[in-house]
Write an enzyme that holds these catalytic residues in place. Structure first.
Site, short mmCIF file in Angstrom:
data_model
loop_
_atom_site.label_atom_id
_atom_site.label_comp_id
_atom_site.label_asym_id
_atom_site.label_seq_id
_atom_site.Cartn_x
_atom_site.Cartn_y
_atom_site.Cartn_z
N ASN A 1 0.84 -1.25 -0.11
CA ASN A 1 -0.19 -0.08 -0.15
C ASN A 1 0.99 1.21 0.04
O ASN A 1 1.86 1.24 0.59
CB ASN A 1 -0.86 -0.12 1.32
CG ASN A 1 -2.16 -0.76 1.11
OD1 ASN A 1 -2.25 -1.40 0.06
ND2 ASN A 1 -3.16 -0.51 2.27
N ARG A 2 0.41 2.25 -0.70
CA ARG A 2 1.17 3.57 -0.79
C ARG A 2 1.01 4.07 0.89
O ARG A 2 -0.14 4.42 1.21
CB ARG A 2 0.73 4.45 -1.69
CG ARG A 2 1.01 4.21 -3.07
CD ARG A 2 0.41 5.29 -4.08
NE ARG A 2 0.05 4.68 -5.32
CZ ARG A 2 1.08 4.48 -6.21
NH1 ARG A 2 2.34 4.88 -5.93
NH2 ARG A 2 0.84 3.70 -7.17
#
Lengths: 227, 227
Positions: A39-40
């Site tokens: 995930n960013r």
């Protein structure tokens, strides 16, 4: 000078004696030894929250995935990579007075990650099957050792408040800190955040401000709630 | 002192007037606005190589994915995220005397990345289909603007030399810098590297040394080859 220091400690010590778990950063879920799904998340907001809680005197356990920013000083740091490792670390850190789950945990992991690098062969595409990761927030909320105050996060790209309100009910947490991470907002990876705090009374929209300021404001609210 | 500086510049200037493209870091391939697939790569080795080439006087174009380490000073930095962006940047930087392709480029990308966050629904797992990314190394090797010297990298977890030798032939590059990135080696994310340099004459194993030292040794070999 000593009197000043004592007074400062007194003023800032509204969380003295409170143990708070903060998760931060992304998790990385391996595909094979060199590839992963993530995930960013820079970890900037979670790190700022841990720092702000420690500044108010809390004993902070900081469970962090591979973040871009270094962990704050003065907290106990537990480094993890995957969602399963993060859950194990959080469970080992309980009991606590509060839990702030700011990490961007991957919802899914790859089923049976390969132990050797998947070779690229002409015309062959990898086929990945997924399985659900443990839900750290829901697990903690339903734990026998549930902290008095559990704060979840919801990074959304559309219908922010309705998604986040539904998430609060589904997870059974006390508050949800919701934000809009659409690419256009510049929030992801940026230094500012615009959040909506959702509790049992409804949604409170905070003006856009620095992530450090969001953290201080949230830490003050947590101190108020635990007092 | 001035004489010293001139002499130093002269000694270190074996790549003066040479333009060299260096790629570095991972690429990130979006799944949706908050999730992506990546290769593990800190960018440390590619950054060290760019720095070493610049120190020898080369004009370095540094094409970097989202790396953990900052780019070196004194080089032209082009920041990219995906493999397709990296190829476009490299092509725009041609012609060059040499190309060093140290980036850990994702072989595959997700077909039709979602524009909004994929919601986690109970019992539903995402289904991702993949498509092949452009092969930057092979594309440059077959380009009309092929640099005189093209150096590829091969991060392997088993049969390092045979995989890397096959890669050299398949890509039609001049050299392959091969290394074993098995988790046990500590090379990935570490400060040391143990590489095997493969050229038309065979495989030359270098002893394990600091990534900066690997970079200086490789830069010297590149200078020799271009002289």
């Amino acid at each position: 000078e000593i009197v000043d220091a004592i007074q400062r400690a007194f003023e800032q010590g509204s969380l003295t004696g409170r143990r708070i778990i903060v998760t931060s950063g992304p998790t990385h879920e391996p595909i094979d030894p060199v590839r992963y799904i993530a995930n960013r998340s820079s970890g900037a907001q979670g790190t700022a929250i841990a720092r702000a809680l420690a500044a108010l005197g809390a004993e902070v356990v900081f469970v962090t995935g591979p973040a871009d920013v270094p962990p704050p000083v003065g907290v106990e740091v537990m480094r993890v990579e995957t969602a399963r490792e993060m859950l194990a670390a959080v469970e080992s850190a309980l009991p606590a007075d509060a839990g702030v789950f700011a990490a961007a945990v991957a919802d899914w992991r790859v089923k049976e990650a390969s132990m050797s690098k998947i070779k690229k062969e002409k015309g062959t595409l990898p086929s990945l099957s997924f399985e659900e990761n443990p839900d750290i927030l829901a697990t903690v909320c339903r734990s026998e050792q549930r902290p008095r105050l559990v704060v979840g996060f919801a990074a959304e790209t559309d219908d922010v408040v309705s998604h986040a309100t539904a998430k609060r009910a589904r997870k059974e947490c006390d508050w949800i800190v919701a934000n809009d991470v659409s690419p256009g907002t510049g929030i992801m990876g940026g230094s500012e955040n615009a959040i909506t705090l959702i509790d049992g009374d409804g949604a409170e929209e905070w003006p856009r401000m620095g992530k450090d300021e969001v953290a201080r404001k949230l830490a003050a609210r947590i101190a108020e709630s635990l007092s």
